[in-house]
Design an enzyme around this catalytic site. Structure first.
Site, PDB file in Angstrom:
ATOM      1  N   CYS A 133      96.143  64.603  53.705  1.00 57.09           N
ATOM      2  CA  CYS A 133      97.397  64.754  54.450  1.00 57.09           C
ATOM      3  C   CYS A 133      98.448  65.479  53.610  1.00 57.09           C
ATOM      4  O   CYS A 133      99.137  64.851  52.793  1.00 57.09           O
ATOM      5  CB  CYS A 133      97.902  63.377  54.886  1.00 57.09           C
ATOM      6  SG  CYS A 133      99.470  63.456  55.777  1.00 57.09           S
ATOM      7  N   CYS A 136     102.011  64.255  54.101  1.00 56.16           N
ATOM      8  CA  CYS A 136     102.354  62.999  53.412  1.00 56.16           C
ATOM      9  C   CYS A 136     102.496  63.230  51.905  1.00 56.16           C
ATOM     10  O   CYS A 136     103.379  62.644  51.282  1.00 56.16           O
ATOM     11  CB  CYS A 136     101.268  61.939  53.615  1.00 56.16           C
ATOM     12  SG  CYS A 136     100.546  61.896  55.251  1.00 56.16           S
ATOM     13  N   ASP A 137     101.641  64.034  51.315  1.00 57.81           N
ATOM     14  CA  ASP A 137     101.537  64.072  49.848  1.00 57.81           C
ATOM     15  C   ASP A 137     101.974  65.385  49.203  1.00 57.81           C
ATOM     16  O   ASP A 137     102.067  65.457  47.974  1.00 57.81           O
ATOM     17  CB  ASP A 137     100.074  63.793  49.429  1.00 57.81           C
ATOM     18  CG  ASP A 137      99.606  62.432  49.916  1.00 57.81           C
ATOM     19  OD1 ASP A 137     100.445  61.519  49.972  1.00 57.81           O
ATOM     20  OD2 ASP A 137      98.415  62.300  50.255  1.00 57.81           O
TER      21      ASP A 137
END
Ligand code: NAP
Length: 308
Positions: A133, A136-137
């Site tokens: 992701c 997200c990261d």
């Protein structure tokens, strides 16, 4: 124990749209979702091809709106995991972590999950440099070099997103041609921060506390070389989340649910919508269409049940 007209399993675009349509038809509607509603689309930074948003729309924002819309019409949401489904006469029993749900119909919208690479180091470094992701990261990799694995829409879109943070983004693709749509291909090729490695597959991911190297093999020559990267973003497709219904309804050889154009599965009263279905185009726009049709089909099915 509660009795519902429609129980939707999975809260991505397909499930939420089924919720909007079912609740708006005044059916007693429950959505079961084990995590946050929104599905994979909520992990997509920006969606450019969903109609009605000329400048594009953030994935999380779009999904929050769908969730709020369904709740406004009265859809209930239970944060819970469906464990098993039993088929009774005119109704189904869903056993969940929290108890039992009785429902006249079920709409399966459990979607798909990221496919893993299955190479040494992938599990060991998951969360320590290996990610599925970018939204997200990605921000953890400011001014660092990262690699994105895959050549489809997801890989290229997320590689472009990662150029906001990373100093260099290596795209490793197993063929000599990308699968992604042409507009994304062009953007990747024109981006100075992106380096494309053709005919390349990952052999091994290594590091110490976190990732610092990926070994890649040129599948034409067999030559193995090493790239110094701190992040590996895996986008090699998805696999269906259909274990719950294996044995209950017909799946194809890859585990996707076989449903007709009205979203009927092989078992009357169970409908399927979105990425979990065997279909040719897995996008938000096709998922929401499936969800709407599944809800209308569920409503028709309920009307056809004998009155007791
Ligand atoms: P995908 O289209 O199935 O692409 C997967 C990519 O990973 C392919 O390039 C494939 O290579 C490669 N691959 C598969 N297994 C591999 C392995 N073991 N090792 C190395 N590479 C491997 O998956 P996706 O990109 O996640 O997209 C899924 C669906 O969502 C698609 O229908 C896509 O169009 C849609 N989507 C759309 C958008 C958008 O429209 N904005 C954004 C994201 C996703 P090959 O090319 O050689 O098969």
């Amino acid at each position: 124990m509660s009795l519902y007209d429609v129980t939707i399993i999975g809260g991505g675009p397909a499930g939420l749209t089924a919720g909007i349509y079912a609740a708006r038809a005044t059916l007693n509607t429950l959505l079961l979702e084990k995590g946050m509603p929104g599905g994979l689309a909520a992990g997509t930074e920006f969606i450019e091809n969903y109609p009605g948003f000329a400048e594009g729309v953030g994935g999380p924002e779009l999904m929050l709106q769908m969730d709020a819309q369904a709740r406004r019409f009265g859809m209930k949401v239970q944060s819970d995991t469906a464990e098993t489904i039993e088929s009774g006469e005119d109704y189904f029993t869903i056993n969940t972590d929290e108890g039992i749900i009785i429902t006249k119909t079920i709409i399966l919208a459990t979607g798909a999950q990221p496919q893993k690479l299955d190479v040494p180091g992938e599990d060991k470094f998951h969360g320590r440099g290996v990610s599925y992701c970018a939204t997200c990261d990605g921000a953890f990799f400011k001014d660092k070099e990262v690699a994105v694995i895959g050549g489809g829409d997801s890989a290229i879109e997320e590689a472009l997103y990662l150029t906001k943070f990373a100093s260099k983004v290596h795209i490793l693709h197993r063929r000599g041609e990308l699968r992604a749509t042409k507009i994304l291909q062009r953007r990747a090729i024109e981006n100075d921060k992106i380096v494309l490695h053709w005919h390349s597959v990952v052999e091994k991911i290594s590091g110490e506390a976190t990732v610092n190297e990926v070994a890649i093999k040129d599948i034409r020559s067999g030559e193995i070389k090493s790239l110094a990267v701190n992040g590996i973003f895996v986008y090699v497709g998805t696999r269906p989340v259909s274990d719950l219904v294996a044995g209950l309804i017909k799946l194809d050889e890859r585990g996707y649910i076989i449903a007709d154009e009205n979203m009927h599965t092989s078992r009357p009263g169970i409908f399927a919508a979105g990425d979990i279905r065997q279909k040719t185009l897995r996008q938000v726009v096709t998922a929401v269409a499936d969800g709407a049709i599944a809800a209308v089909s569920a409503e028709k099915y309920i009307k056809s049940l004998p009155k007791r």
